[in-house]
Design an enzyme around this catalytic site. Structure first.
Site, PDB file in Angstrom:
ATOM      1  N   TYR A  23     -10.376  -3.129  -7.194  1.00  0.00           N
ATOM      2  CA  TYR A  23     -10.097  -1.710  -7.418  1.00  0.00           C
ATOM      3  C   TYR A  23     -10.868  -1.175  -8.627  1.00  0.00           C
ATOM      4  O   TYR A  23     -11.568  -0.156  -8.538  1.00  0.00           O
ATOM      5  CB  TYR A  23      -8.583  -1.525  -7.621  1.00  0.00           C
ATOM      6  CG  TYR A  23      -8.151  -0.080  -7.733  1.00  0.00           C
ATOM      7  CD1 TYR A  23      -7.712   0.633  -6.625  1.00  0.00           C
ATOM      8  CD2 TYR A  23      -8.172   0.583  -8.956  1.00  0.00           C
ATOM      9  CE1 TYR A  23      -7.307   1.957  -6.722  1.00  0.00           C
ATOM     10  CE2 TYR A  23      -7.770   1.906  -9.065  1.00  0.00           C
ATOM     11  CZ  TYR A  23      -7.336   2.580  -7.953  1.00  0.00           C
ATOM     12  OH  TYR A  23      -6.941   3.890  -8.061  1.00  0.00           O
TER      13      TYR A  23
ATOM     14  N   GLY B 128       0.809  -1.224   0.000  1.00  0.00           N
ATOM     15  CA  GLY B 128       0.000   0.000   0.000  1.00  0.00           C
ATOM     16  C   GLY B 128       0.835   1.264   0.000  1.00  0.00           C
ATOM     17  O   GLY B 128       0.320   2.357   0.231  1.00  0.00           O
TER      18      GLY B 128
ATOM     19  N   ASP C 170      -0.244   8.617  -6.995  1.00  0.00           N
ATOM     20  CA  ASP C 170       1.021   7.955  -6.670  1.00  0.00           C
ATOM     21  C   ASP C 170       2.167   8.502  -7.525  1.00  0.00           C
ATOM     22  O   ASP C 170       3.224   8.875  -7.015  1.00  0.00           O
ATOM     23  CB  ASP C 170       0.894   6.435  -6.896  1.00  0.00           C
ATOM     24  CG  ASP C 170      -0.209   5.835  -6.050  1.00  0.00           C
ATOM     25  OD1 ASP C 170      -0.773   6.555  -5.206  1.00  0.00           O
ATOM     26  OD2 ASP C 170      -0.527   4.650  -6.239  1.00  0.00           O
TER      27      ASP C 170
END
Ligand code: GLA
Length: 370
Positions: A204, A106, A154
């Site tokens: 997801y 994660g 990210d």
């Protein structure tokens, strides 16, 4: 330069989970746990890639890139495929991937790998990319080659991280500002459940689709909202009866998470760390109950910290279904807490957890070798 090392950091996200792909504003930061990716141009007719973590090495023919059955290979093959399709001339090279960034926990090891490869390969082949182009390519790899419909949080963070600062990032426009994140006496403690997640295999993409479905419903009468985070909570509630129950829960989470981020930013600026921590807990309960991306190990770790007054905030972090819990903990209690939680966790789940204190760090860097 025909030899270099890229230091590509992982990221944490303080708050603002699963809203980057809904046009939300998030609050991530790069951390001092990194992948170290070594590149050297070679004179042979193939490219070799080695991962110390996976204890695996494979050869690539740059003239014939094909998907692999081995998941981690595809992140490399995806980068190569997309760079080559963009007519970037890549010479054969040797690459060794090492570092202390936990994998599948994660903290975005996959984006650290993808961004690190793009940065290293373009630099070593004398090709200049703007940061925005690099983010787009990284996202294309994960979207088209790997098949995860992720947002930009990210990649943006790995490239733009700044020491001791959170990034308040508006994922609609990429506008961002840095927010001081010195929490003394509190530190950021990541506790890894050691439950491996795999965003591709997990749900997801289903969450992304459910959010799109909610938005479509809410736009049925007039096409008013571009992103789910723009929908006022009252409008969602008025439409509850027309929307599938699960889809409603997903949308409610997204809208409330955005409200929490706005409050979190204000509380940081005013120095109200206690409220900031409360919002972090609330984020977890939303991820658990409404977005349903937590798991029993993550919930256990968060529940365990709720009554410890030296932990002001705790929640699952990243895509979910495993990985890490982020805790904001008074530095004077860290050792005792780790001892206690490690024992209880082992007794409950029969496997070990791993914990890391992380510091907020700068983004991606190139280091010359020698
Ligand atoms: C993963 C994705 C990000 C983001 C988070 C959840 O890390 O790569 O884009 O959606 O999950 O906040």
């Amino acid at each position: 330069m025909n030899e270099l090392v890229v230091e590509s950091p992982g990221r944490i996200n303080m708050i603002g989970e699963h809203i980057d792909y809904n046009g939300g504003t998030v609050m991530p930061a790069a951390i001092d746990k990194k992948l170290l990716i070594y590149f050297k141009i070679n004179k042979s007719s193939s490219t070799s890639i080695e991962s110390i973590y996976y204890r695996d090495k494979f050869l690539v023919d740059l003239n014939n890139i094909k998907k692999s059955k081995i998941s981690w290979h595809n992140f490399i093959l995806g980068v190569l495929d997309i760079l080559l399709k963009k007519k970037i001339n890549i010479k054969n090279f040797n690459c060794v991937i090492n570092g202390d960034l936990p994998i599948g926990a994660g903290v975005s090891s996959s984006s650290a790998l993808v961004c690190g490869l793009i940065k290293g390969l373009t630099t070593i082949n004398n090709y200049k990319l703007k940061d925005g182009e690099m983010i787009d390519i990284a996202r294309e790899v994960e979207y088209n080659f790997i098949g995860v419909k992720g947002g930009i949080m990210d990649q943006f963070t790995i490239i733009n991280g700044r020491k001791n600062n959170l990034i308040l990032l508006d994922c609609k426009s990429n506008k961002h500002k840095y927010v001081n994140a010195k929490f003394d006496p509190f530190k950021i403690l990541l506790i890894n459940t050691n439950v491996k997640h795999n965003l591709q295999e997990s749900s997801y993409n289903q969450r992304v689709d459910q959010c799109n479905e909610a938005l479509q419903h809410l736009n049925k009468k007039e096409n008013k909202f571009k992103f789910l985070v723009d929908v006022p909570r009252d409008i969602l509630r008025i439409n509850k009866k027309n929307i599938d129950e699960k889809v409603f829960k997903r949308a409610l989470f997204v809208i409330e998470e955005q409200i929490r981020v706005n409050h979190a930013y204000k509380s940081l600026v005013s120095g109200d760390l206690e409220y900031f921590g409360k919002l972090i807990y609330e984020s977890h309960f939303g991820l658990k109950n409404l977005y349903e991306v937590s798991c029993k190990e993550l919930d256990f770790l968060v529940d365990f910290s709720v009554n410890k007054e030296y932990i002001i905030g705790s929640r699952m972090m990243g895509g979910g279904f495993g990985g890490c819990v982020l805790n904001i903990i008074d530095k004077n209690y860290i050792d005792d807490y780790i001892r206690e939680i490690s024992d209880v966790y082992k007794n409950t789940f029969s496997f070990d957890l791993k914990s890391d204190i992380v510091e907020i760090s700068d983004g991606i860097k190139i280091k010359k070798v020698g």
